[in-house]
Scaffold this motif. Structure first.
Motif, PDB file in Angstrom:
ATOM      1  N   GLY A  16     -28.183 -24.621  11.634  1.00  0.00           N
ATOM      2  CA  GLY A  16     -29.228 -25.318  12.377  1.00  0.00           C
ATOM      3  C   GLY A  16     -29.114 -26.815  12.228  1.00  0.00           C
ATOM      4  N   ASN A  64     -33.420 -17.439  20.260  1.00  0.00           N
ATOM      5  CA  ASN A  64     -34.689 -17.826  19.663  1.00  0.00           C
ATOM      6  C   ASN A  64     -35.233 -16.686  18.808  1.00  0.00           C
ATOM      7  N   ARG A  84     -38.009 -20.732  17.255  1.00  0.00           N
ATOM      8  CA  ARG A  84     -37.033 -21.337  16.318  1.00  0.00           C
ATOM      9  C   ARG A  84     -35.662 -21.002  16.844  1.00  0.00           C
ATOM     10  N   GLY A  85     -34.772 -21.939  16.846  1.00  0.00           N
ATOM     11  CA  GLY A  85     -33.433 -21.697  17.375  1.00  0.00           C
ATOM     12  C   GLY A  85     -32.667 -20.664  16.582  1.00  0.00           C
ATOM     13  N   THR A  91     -32.642 -24.998  15.656  1.00  0.00           N
ATOM     14  CA  THR A  91     -33.762 -25.523  16.434  1.00  0.00           C
ATOM     15  C   THR A  91     -33.400 -26.853  17.090  1.00  0.00           C
ATOM     16  N   ASN A  95     -35.016 -27.853  20.788  1.00  0.00           N
ATOM     17  CA  ASN A  95     -36.225 -28.662  20.569  1.00  0.00           C
ATOM     18  C   ASN A  95     -36.425 -29.717  21.659  1.00  0.00           C
ATOM     19  N   SER A 199     -27.357 -31.742  19.885  1.00  0.00           N
ATOM     20  CA  SER A 199     -27.786 -30.894  18.768  1.00  0.00           C
ATOM     21  C   SER A 199     -26.872 -31.219  17.596  1.00  0.00           C
ATOM     22  N   GLN A 474     -45.049 -27.333  15.672  1.00  0.00           N
ATOM     23  CA  GLN A 474     -43.672 -26.818  15.565  1.00  0.00           C
ATOM     24  C   GLN A 474     -42.859 -27.624  14.562  1.00  0.00           C
ATOM     25  N   ASN A 519     -36.937 -33.284  13.195  1.00  0.00           N
ATOM     26  CA  ASN A 519     -35.489 -33.091  13.286  1.00  0.00           C
ATOM     27  C   ASN A 519     -34.727 -34.196  12.547  1.00  0.00           C
TER      28      ASN A 519
END
Ligand SMILES: Cc1cc2nc3c(=O)[nH]c(=O)nc-3n(C[C@H](O)[C@H](O)[C@H](O)COP(=O)(O)OP(=O)(O)OC[C@H]3O[C@@H](n4cnc5c(N)ncnc54)[C@H](O)[C@@H]3O)c2cc1C
Length: 541
Positions: A16, A64, A84-85, A91, A95, A199, A474, A519
């Protein structure tokens, strides 16, 4: 150990926001063999990479985990959807892409709570290290790092009007929310690289994928940390239904995120003794802090009907405009799909005596009905929304496994709005949103306040509206909290207390939630954690 068990120097579980960074940094100089396990699949779906594509992945079980909280007593017994990824990038692949570090005092507080080295001066170099800032380097920002941080790729008229109105309402104009001061209104920067989502899988891992010393396994879910004589020696995992193990000569680094990291520790016998005994899990170490201290922002989304068809709703609701937007993006990487739709926002203090803001606003160029984003459809008319987010709630919750089955979801409880302070501050935030909407720069753009709505005026009416519509921000953290007290799960070098060669490095270690989206702080934790792991490698000590 089974015959086909491979041995690595480091095993990282979870690719992640944090795990991709840790695996990329540990494999960088080629000295160590690194295994990265990810429960989800690869990130080849194009909607992951289109900035405005996230509504397509918000509630798709292919990418997810789609968790739900337990019924929340402070929110009229409602369950809260928790996307949630579950994909490379975790994620960070699903996001809203807002880049926000939080306030320096958040980190200074971490240090005061026993986390030496995690004060603002201690973390700033790691924010800068990861960053490739569009506006260039300065004392706060770095360039040349893997993670592109960019200005809004397209101007959204409604976001500009909202900023102007916020300034009319008394907020200072702000051009950088990551320069150590947050009060004010302005553009939000995003992790968007050349108009594609950045990401941590694309930013950190793609350049590392071909390293011979890095093995990445997707559809591989860690089910238990193998612990022998108080030392982590490997991982048991299931890959496409087949049980496997891998051994670590060096360390196991758990990067499963705020829900799955405490879950994996508990499944491995590290958790509250009562919980483990009830489920028949052999106790390796009684750790009441594993899964405790869940903290999240609390958010109330206020919706407005817009007088003009300038919002993203208008594109979603028109086949013709969808086709044009798609063509603009495919041909020129331009148009509204290049934007995250969350291009502006701001910060205020609910009380002038506070040393920093406790309310964040997020201005979104779209609106939708319903409480949360699961299955959300845009309103069938022009609309935008502004989130009033309480960024330092007192509420603390829990994440606890409900079964020894590693594939079963854990029980998640937030305990939102159980204190008078949390309610008061959220209410102040929602009233601020209304005040800003009434300013001359924005009022002509508003055909009506849909939520909370004109009938909501008294404290009791606001309370009812907030309790029936508020959601998690979140941004959950704290379930494997860093510290030196008895309940802390990891020490300030992210080592699990009482177990050798085991660390946790992800959002779950934050001692308290930062005053902003999580993040960037998670990526900073991963950068700093990876540096510590390399410093502590036997040949470097
Ligand atoms: C809908 C949404 C929108 C958000 N918007 C923003 C935003 O705009 N800006 C921002 O800063 N923050 C945002 N956040 C928060 C931010 O993205 C998270 O705080 C951050 O991504 C957490 O990173 P992590 O590494 O802790 O966990 P994750 O990124 O969730 O990574 C955990 C990874 O581990 C994998 N995994 C879990 N268990 C196992 C296992 N047992 N074995 C193998 N793999 C496993 C998961 O599949 C996942 O890939 C948002 C969050 C959500 C949910």
């Amino acid at each position: 150990m089974t015959a086909n068990t491979d041995t690595y120097d480091y095993i990282v579980t979870g690719a992640g926001s944090a795990g991709c960074v840790v695996a990329a940094r540990l494999s960088e100089d080629g000295r160590y063999r690194v295994l990265l396990l990810e429960a989800g699949g690869n990130d080849s779906n194009p909607w992951i990479h289109v900035p405005m594509g996230y509504p397509k992945v918000f509630a798709n079980p292919k990418f997810n985990w789609m968790y739900e909280s337990e019924p929340e007593p402070g929110l009229m017994g409602k369950r809260l959807y928790q996307p949630r990824g579950k994909v490379m990038g975790g994620t960070s692949a699903i996001n809203g892409m807002v880049y926000m570090r939080g306030h320096p005092a958040d980190y200074d507080e971490w240090r005061q709570r026993g986390c030496a080295g995690w004060d603002w001066d201690g973390v700033l170099p790691y924010f800068r290290k990861g960053e490739d800032q569009e506006n260039g380097a300065n004392a706060f920002h770095g360039v040349g790092g893997p993670l592109r941080v960019s200005n809004p790729p397209v101007r959204l008229e409604i976001a500009e009007r909202w900023i102007a109105a916020a300034i009319q309402a008394g907020l200072p104009a702000k051009d950088d929310f990551n320069d150590g001061q947050q009060d004010g209104a302005g553009d939000f920067q995003s992790t968007i690289d050349r108009r594609r989502r950045a990401s941590t899988a694309t930013a950190y891992l793609d350049p590392a994928r071909n390293r011979p010393n890095l093995t990445i396994e997707t559809h591989a879910q860690a089910t238990r940390i193998l612990i022998e004589d108080g030392r982590a020696v490997g991982i048991a995992y299931v890959r496409k239904g087949v049980p496997r193990t891998a051994r670590a000569r060096g360390e196991v680094i758990v990067c499963g995120g705020v829900f799955n990291s405490p879950q994996l520790l508990q499944l491995s016998g590290l958790g509250p003794v009562d919980l483990l005994r009830n489920l028949g899990i052999p106790v390796i170490r009684d750790m009441p802090g594993v899964g405790a201290d869940l903290q999240d922002h609390f958010s109330v989304r206020c919706n407005f009907r817009c007088t003009r068809p300038i919002t993203l709703n208008d594109i979603a609701n028109s086949l013709w405009r969808r086709v044009v937007a798609g063509a603009q993006y495919v041909l020129f990487r331009g148009g509204p799909l290049a934007s995250s739709g969350i291009a502006a926002g701001g910060y205020v203090r609910s009380d002038a005596r506070l040393d920093r803001p406790d309310i964040q606003f997020t201005c979104c160029a779209f609106s939708y009905a319903g409480r949360d984003s699961k299955g959300a459809q845009p309103h069938p008319f022009p609309g935008f929304s502004v989130g009033a987010v309480h960024v330092s709630p007192e509420a603390r919750g829990t994440v606890r496994i409900q079964s020894p089955d590693p594939l079963a979801p854990p029980a998640i409880a937030f305990n939102f709005l159980r204190t008078a302070n949390d309610l008061r501050i959220t209410m102040a935030g929602v009233r601020w949103v209304r005040r800003i909407a009434q300013q001359p720069a924005l009022a002509p753009y508003i055909a009506g306040e849909i939520f909370p709505g004109p009938a909501v005026n008294t404290d009791a009416e606001f309370e009812h509206a907030i309790r029936s519509n508020g959601v998690s921000g979140q941004h959950g953290v704290g379930t494997c909290r860093m510290g030196t007290d008895e309940r802390a799960v990891v020490d300030p070098r992210l080592r699990v207390h009482g177990v050798r060669n085991l660390r946790v490095a992800d959002a779950s270690v934050m001692p308290s939630v930062t005053a902003g989206n999580t993040n960037a702080p998670t990526i900073m934790i991963a950068e700093k954690g990876a540096a510590m792991i390399l410093e502590d490698a036997p040949e470097n000590t």
